[in-house]
Design a protein around this motif. Sequence first.
Motif, PDB file in Angstrom:
ATOM      1  N   UNK A 101       0.957  -1.205  -0.005  1.00  0.00           N
ATOM      2  CA  UNK A 101       0.103   0.108   0.036  1.00  0.00           C
ATOM      3  C   UNK A 101       0.966   1.296   0.007  1.00  0.00           C
ATOM      4  N   UNK A 102       2.182   1.200  -0.429  1.00  0.00           N
ATOM      5  CA  UNK A 102       3.127   2.480  -0.673  1.00  0.00           C
ATOM      6  C   UNK A 102       3.023   2.678  -2.072  1.00  0.00           C
ATOM      7  N   UNK A 103       2.770   3.891  -2.386  1.00  0.00           N
ATOM      8  CA  UNK A 103       3.254   4.459  -3.785  1.00  0.00           C
ATOM      9  C   UNK A 103       4.520   4.926  -4.214  1.00  0.00           C
ATOM     10  N   UNK A 104       4.976   4.784  -5.015  1.00  0.00           N
ATOM     11  CA  UNK A 104       6.346   5.259  -5.582  1.00  0.00           C
ATOM     12  C   UNK A 104       6.329   6.388  -6.666  1.00  0.00           C
ATOM     13  N   UNK A 105       7.491   6.988  -6.776  1.00  0.00           N
ATOM     14  CA  UNK A 105       7.564   8.116  -7.745  1.00  0.00           C
ATOM     15  C   UNK A 105       9.107   8.382  -7.687  1.00  0.00           C
ATOM     16  N   UNK A 106       9.812   8.118  -8.996  1.00  0.00           N
ATOM     17  CA  UNK A 106      11.336   8.587  -9.098  1.00  0.00           C
ATOM     18  C   UNK A 106      11.066   9.720 -10.271  1.00  0.00           C
ATOM     19  N   UNK A 107      11.801  10.765  -9.602  1.00  0.00           N
ATOM     20  CA  UNK A 107      12.179  11.984 -10.197  1.00  0.00           C
ATOM     21  C   UNK A 107      13.770  12.086 -10.682  1.00  0.00           C
ATOM     22  N   UNK A 108      13.783  12.136 -12.097  1.00  0.00           N
ATOM     23  CA  UNK A 108      15.231  12.142 -12.317  1.00  0.00           C
ATOM     24  C   UNK A 108      15.554  13.575 -12.802  1.00  0.00           C
ATOM     25  N   UNK A 109      16.218  14.534 -11.939  1.00  0.00           N
ATOM     26  CA  UNK A 109      16.541  15.819 -12.162  1.00  0.00           C
ATOM     27  C   UNK A 109      18.028  16.109 -12.505  1.00  0.00           C
ATOM     28  N   UNK A 110      18.130  16.821 -13.747  1.00  0.00           N
ATOM     29  CA  UNK A 110      19.378  16.942 -14.099  1.00  0.00           C
ATOM     30  C   UNK A 110      20.519  15.958 -14.644  1.00  0.00           C
ATOM     31  N   UNK A 111      19.840  14.905 -14.616  1.00  0.00           N
ATOM     32  CA  UNK A 111      20.510  13.691 -15.226  1.00  0.00           C
ATOM     33  C   UNK A 111      20.113  13.360 -16.662  1.00  0.00           C
ATOM     34  N   UNK A 112      20.960  12.615 -17.391  1.00  0.00           N
ATOM     35  CA  UNK A 112      20.764  12.124 -18.786  1.00  0.00           C
ATOM     36  C   UNK A 112      20.649  10.656 -18.724  1.00  0.00           C
ATOM     37  N   UNK A 137      15.543  18.660 -16.764  1.00  0.00           N
ATOM     38  CA  UNK A 137      16.739  19.337 -16.520  1.00  0.00           C
ATOM     39  C   UNK A 137      16.656  20.147 -14.995  1.00  0.00           C
ATOM     40  N   UNK A 138      15.453  20.392 -14.719  1.00  0.00           N
ATOM     41  CA  UNK A 138      15.306  21.092 -13.202  1.00  0.00           C
ATOM     42  C   UNK A 138      13.853  20.768 -12.822  1.00  0.00           C
ATOM     43  N   UNK A 139      13.793  20.891 -11.486  1.00  0.00           N
ATOM     44  CA  UNK A 139      12.675  20.699 -10.756  1.00  0.00           C
ATOM     45  C   UNK A 139      11.395  21.661 -11.310  1.00  0.00           C
ATOM     46  N   UNK A 140      11.962  22.936 -11.587  1.00  0.00           N
ATOM     47  CA  UNK A 140      11.095  23.785 -12.028  1.00  0.00           C
ATOM     48  C   UNK A 140      10.238  23.478 -13.389  1.00  0.00           C
ATOM     49  N   UNK A 141      10.692  22.641 -14.204  1.00  0.00           N
ATOM     50  CA  UNK A 141      10.302  21.852 -15.441  1.00  0.00           C
ATOM     51  C   UNK A 141       9.009  21.057 -14.981  1.00  0.00           C
ATOM     52  N   UNK A 142       9.207  20.283 -13.908  1.00  0.00           N
ATOM     53  CA  UNK A 142       8.321  19.496 -13.432  1.00  0.00           C
ATOM     54  C   UNK A 142       7.122  20.121 -12.638  1.00  0.00           C
ATOM     55  N   UNK A 143       7.350  20.999 -11.951  1.00  0.00           N
ATOM     56  CA  UNK A 143       6.342  21.883 -11.194  1.00  0.00           C
ATOM     57  C   UNK A 143       5.219  21.982 -11.686  1.00  0.00           C
ATOM     58  N   UNK A 144       4.784  22.219 -12.918  1.00  0.00           N
ATOM     59  CA  UNK A 144       3.503  22.411 -13.533  1.00  0.00           C
ATOM     60  C   UNK A 144       2.794  21.327 -13.570  1.00  0.00           C
ATOM     61  N   UNK A 145       3.232  20.052 -13.476  1.00  0.00           N
ATOM     62  CA  UNK A 145       2.568  18.751 -13.551  1.00  0.00           C
ATOM     63  C   UNK A 145       2.982  18.043 -12.385  1.00  0.00           C
ATOM     64  N   UNK A 146       3.458  18.607 -11.344  1.00  0.00           N
ATOM     65  CA  UNK A 146       3.708  17.605 -10.131  1.00  0.00           C
ATOM     66  C   UNK A 146       2.690  17.045  -9.510  1.00  0.00           C
ATOM     67  N   UNK A 147       1.332  17.675  -9.242  1.00  0.00           N
ATOM     68  CA  UNK A 147       0.307  16.813  -8.787  1.00  0.00           C
ATOM     69  C   UNK A 147      -0.259  15.864  -9.762  1.00  0.00           C
TER      70      UNK A 147
END
Length: 563
Positions: free
Chosen positions: A504-515, A534-544
């Motif tokens: 019952x634990x969800x998981x999300x992987x964010x790869x920031x700044x890596x190729x 490339x940065x967290x700011x690019x993912x912020x609009x769809x983080x929810x």
Amino acid sequence: MNASGAAELDRFRFLATFIAGRPVDLAAAPQGQPAHTNGTVIFVTGNGPAEQNRREVMLHSALIGAGSLQEPLIRPLRARPTLARRYLAIEGHRVLAELARRMPLAAALQPENPHGSASAAESLEIARSRTRVSDPPIWFGILKPSALLSTAESGARASDDDLRFTLDPAVGPMTDDDDDEGPSEESKILKMFDNPLFNSKTVGDFLRKLLGTSGSSGNSAGGDPQAEAVRRVRAAGSHARPLPTKIHFTGDERPGAAVGVGGALHPEWDVFGRRYRPDWCRVIDYPLTTPAEVAAAAVTPDDVLRRRLSRIGLGPRVLRRRPDGDELDIEALVDLSVDLRSGFSPPEHIFSEHRKVARNLGVLILLDASGSVTDADPDGLAVHEHQRRAAATLAATLEELGDRVAVYAFRSRGRHAVHLPAVKKFDQRFGAVCRARLNQLQPSNYTRLGAAIRGAAEILEQEAGTPNKLLLVLSDGHPYDDGYEGRYAEADAHKALEELRADGIACLCLSIGSSADADALDRVFGSVSHAGAASLAELSPRIDELFMASLRELAAPAPRRHA
């Protein structure tokens, strides 16, 4: 009980077995307790007259033989001793009257059936009514519903070799304390609603159900405990998931200044042998030491990220005193009744509404601190720096919104040394000290991803304290360690994520700044549970959307994967 008394009980044992129609044992009741039975043993009054013991044996064995002590009849009596006494008085006279028709010894007692009950169910209905019932004779003893129910459940488990039943933990064990004196009559709270406004069957049924005064036979106020069938097997198969083995630190094994060090031996999935390797990886979690310099510990705010994360409403919140809603609001209903009787005419806002607006999310941010994140982007900024800043912004934002947050790093040096240094635990604030700990974190060693995920999941499960849990991995998603690479490493990390979702634990992987290779991330985390930028700011609009997609994946069946 003396020798003559024991011999007398042996003689009565044949009588009890004959009347009950099955083997029944006899024993002396504890000092000061009246006669009673648990369904298999009849406890008679210790040092009592033989004639009284004989009557006690006849009555309780007749109750057993007539089916008067079956679970559907006894369960409504639990924690209601007055009702149990009334039922014993009515049903006891009925079964003795029935017994007297075929047994002269019972006829000598000159039993009668004053209430005319024709069955045990009818006796229970009469006991529940307002009919006047005289107290039973002393030799009738008492009924102990908890003892009878406990014996019935033990018998059900013992008679079934293939299935065992587990009670709902919310119900709790049955004890003799449940037989203490308590209210047995209809609740007087209901009399508050004699006003014609409340003369409704729906309202009455709801209140009786809520207050535990439902008249349905065979059910207690709280309902029967839920039961689930669990298959009993002789040995676990090769695909069965081994449980982690807790490590107990003693003596020189515990670092001197590291208070709160914990750890466990976790399994690892061998894709080539298609089996688990139990107790294969040694995972240690420990707090980082507090740095002296905290002046530079700042977090860059992200307003877009905050707005998006604030939209996540996971838990139900009850909105009271509504004009319409899901169910009646009892407090508002009482206030309305008082106001009407006082001559006022307030708005009839007597409903409550359930909405998913309360935040009840626990997030563990697992930051990759291995040597692979030392690679730099075209601007010369290391991947570790990107992910460290993202971890700080996410932790500060989630904490500000009211979520439970922890921040751990992970690195490894072989299967015997998988480390999870704690930057911030669930019970700590993400203040300047925790931010400074994050700043001083330096990447090194390797990435045994499966073991790190299992260790972090154990911490999340035990310490988050929330119904919704999310493991947020900040990593390039490339697992590598001594003897841990390629298909073997990817399959083990993927297996660890399957175990996570099963718990019952969800998981999300964010790869920031890596190729990072998108196909490799997909093989490990799945198509839904990872994103790169490339940065967290690019993912912020769809983080929810990313958060909710990972949480929704718990409800969907996991696709079969052929490793």
